[in-house]
Scaffold this active site. Structure first.
Site, PDB file in Angstrom:
ATOM      1  N   GLU A 154       0.829  -1.209   0.000  1.00 30.43           N
ATOM      2  CA  GLU A 154       0.000   0.000   0.000  1.00 30.43           C
ATOM      3  C   GLU A 154       0.866   1.263   0.000  1.00 30.43           C
ATOM      4  O   GLU A 154       0.470   2.302  -0.533  1.00 30.43           O
ATOM      5  CB  GLU A 154      -0.945   0.004   1.207  1.00 30.43           C
ATOM      6  CG  GLU A 154      -2.074  -1.020   1.135  1.00 30.43           C
ATOM      7  CD  GLU A 154      -3.176  -0.651   0.144  1.00 30.43           C
ATOM      8  OE1 GLU A 154      -3.080   0.412  -0.508  1.00 30.43           O
ATOM      9  OE2 GLU A 154      -4.135  -1.436   0.014  1.00 30.43           O
ATOM     10  N   GLU A 166     -15.516   9.222  -1.510  1.00 28.94           N
ATOM     11  CA  GLU A 166     -15.012   8.552  -2.706  1.00 28.94           C
ATOM     12  C   GLU A 166     -15.930   8.735  -3.912  1.00 28.94           C
ATOM     13  O   GLU A 166     -16.288   7.767  -4.608  1.00 28.94           O
ATOM     14  CB  GLU A 166     -14.790   7.057  -2.423  1.00 28.94           C
ATOM     15  CG  GLU A 166     -13.817   6.393  -3.399  1.00 28.94           C
ATOM     16  CD  GLU A 166     -13.554   4.944  -3.100  1.00 28.94           C
ATOM     17  OE1 GLU A 166     -14.155   4.087  -3.758  1.00 28.94           O
ATOM     18  OE2 GLU A 166     -12.755   4.668  -2.180  1.00 28.94           O
ATOM     19  N   HIS A 203      -4.114  -9.392   1.113  1.00 30.22           N
ATOM     20  CA  HIS A 203      -4.611  -8.227   0.391  1.00 30.22           C
ATOM     21  C   HIS A 203      -3.501  -7.521  -0.390  1.00 30.22           C
ATOM     22  O   HIS A 203      -3.639  -7.246  -1.588  1.00 30.22           O
ATOM     23  CB  HIS A 203      -5.257  -7.246   1.380  1.00 30.22           C
ATOM     24  CG  HIS A 203      -5.649  -5.936   0.766  1.00 30.22           C
ATOM     25  ND1 HIS A 203      -6.735  -5.803  -0.072  1.00 30.22           N
ATOM     26  CD2 HIS A 203      -5.087  -4.699   0.862  1.00 30.22           C
ATOM     27  CE1 HIS A 203      -6.832  -4.540  -0.466  1.00 30.22           C
ATOM     28  NE2 HIS A 203      -5.844  -3.855   0.083  1.00 30.22           N
TER      29      HIS A 203
END
Length: 330
Positions: A177, A221, A249
C-alpha cells in the site's frame, strides 16, 4: 509525530509514536465502558497494554483473517454490546490489522446509529492505509467490502514498536500500500523502496500524508479518492477468486498493479521491488472468472468501470472504460 485529518464527518488526529499503545488514556477518555475488539493473531501483550488502562473493558477476540469480516461476526459483536449494556457514550477500540479495523468500525457505525471508536493498527497494512479514511465494512459472498459505511474514528494511534512481532510475509505485504501511494502521488516514496535500507517510519508517515490528501478532498469517494484504489479493482477480484485465503490483500493489490500498468519501464521497476520483498507478481487465476468478480466491483456501473492509470511515477488519473476493455487487460 502527528497528522490531523479534517473531514466533514469528523476531525481527528493520527498519533505516530513508539510505545503509544501504553498511554492511549492520555489522549482519549477511557473512563467509560470500552469494547476492545481484536483477533487471535494479536499478541496478548498488546491486549493487556490497553486493558490495563481501562476501568471497564469487554474483550472480543475474533478469528484471524478475512473470515471475520462477515454478517455472523458483525451480529455477534452487536449482541455482545447489547448484552453488556453499552450506550452511545461508550467506546470501541479496534486493535489489530485491516480486518479488525474494518469490522470494528462497521460495528461502531451501526450500534445505536453510531458509537465512538478508535483505531490501534498493529500491521504495516493497517498503519499505512486501512486505519484512516473511514472505510468500514464486511465481505459478502466472498466479495470484498461490498457492505459497509464511511465512518471516521475519533483517533488513530500508530505504534511502530508493535510491528516487531509481525512475520516477514505479513510485514512485507502491507508495504504494497505504501508502494501504491508512491506510484500515485509521491515519486520519492516509491524510490525509497529502491534503496538498500527501508526507513519504515518515514515510509508509513509519507504514505499517510498521501492518504490524508485524498480523504480530505473526497471523503465519500465520489471522484479523486478513487485514485487510492490503484491496483485494487483487479486485486480484490483475485482475493475473491481465491476465497480470501491463498493470497493476502497486499499481494493481490501488487498483482493488480502489475496488470494495470502499461508502461514497461515502470512495470519493471515495480517488479524488481516486489521480488525483493518476496511479493508475487502474477498468478494462474481463470481470467473469465476474475472478470465476473470485477463486474460486482463498487466502481462498476452499467457496462463501464472506473480504473486508475499512471501517467508517470507519482502521477495517476481516473479513466472510465468499457468493461470489455478490462477483459482485454486481463
Amino acid at each position: 509525530m502527528e497528522l490531523n485529518i479534517n473531514c466533514n464527518q469528523e476531525k481527528y488526529k493520527i498519533i505516530l509514536e513508539k510505545g503509544i499503545i501504553n498511554k492511549i488514556g492520555e489522549y482519549i477518555n477511557l473512563n467509560r465502558k470500552v469494547a476492545l475488539i481484536s483477533d487471535e493473531g494479536v499478541p496478548e501483550q498488546y491486549i493487556t497494554a490497553i486493558k490495563s488502562q481501562c476501568n471497564n473493558c469487554l474483550t472480543i477476540i475474533l478469528k484471524q483473517g478475512e473470515i471475520s469480516k462477515s454478517f455472523e461476526t458483525f451480529e455477534f459483536c452487536l449482541k455482545e454490546l447489547i448484552s453488556n449494556n453499552f450506550t452511545r457514550n461508550d467506546l470501541i477500540i479496534a486493535l489489530g490489522g485491516g480486518v479488525v479495523g474494518d469490522l470494528a468500525g462497521f460495528v461502531a457505525s451501526s450500534y445505536m446509529r453510531g458509537i465512538d471508536f478508535i483505531n490501534v493498527p498493529t500491521t504495516t497494512l493497517s498503519q499505512i492505509d486501512s486505519s484512516i479514511g473511514g472505510k468500514v465494512g464486511i465481505n459478502v459472498n466472498k466479495i470484498k467490502n461490498c457492505v459497509g459505511a464511511f465512518y471516521q474514528p475519533k483517533c488513530v494511534f500508530i505504534d511502530f514498536d508493535v510491528l516487531k512481532t509481525l512475520n516477514k510475509r505479513l510485514f512485507n505485504e502491507g508495504l504494497v500500500e505504501a508502494i501504491k501511494a508512491g506510484l500515485i502521488m509521491d515519486k520519492e516514496l516509491f524510490e525509497m523502496f529502491e534503496s538498500e535500507q527501508l526507513d519504515i517510519e518515514k515510509i508509513i508517515y509519507k504514505s499517510l500524508v498521501v492518504k490524508k490528501y485524498f480523504v480530505e478532498k473526497d471523503e465519500k469517494e465520489m471522484h479523486e479518492r478513487k485514485i487510492l484504489n490503484f491496483g485494487h479493482t483487479i486485486g480484490h477480484a483475485y482475493e475473491s477468486y481465491y476465497g480470501l485465503k491463498k493470497f493476502h490483500h497486499g499481494e493481490c493489490v501488487a498483482m493488480g498493479m502489475m496488470k494495470i500498468i502499461d508502461n514497461e519501464k515502470i512495470k519493471n521497476r515495480l517488479e524488481n521491488i516486489l521480488k525483493k520483498l518476496d511479493i508475487p507478481t502474477s498468478n494462474t487465476a481463470n481470467k473469465e472468472e476474475i472478470f465476473e468478480y470485477i463486474k460486482n466491483d463498487k466502481k462498476a456501473f452499467s457496462d463501464k468501470i472506473s480504473i486508475i492509470k499512471l501517467k508517470e511515477i507519482g502521477c495517476a488519473f481516473i479513466e472510465e472504460i468499457e468493461l470489455e476493455r478490462l477483459r482485454d487487460i486481463l
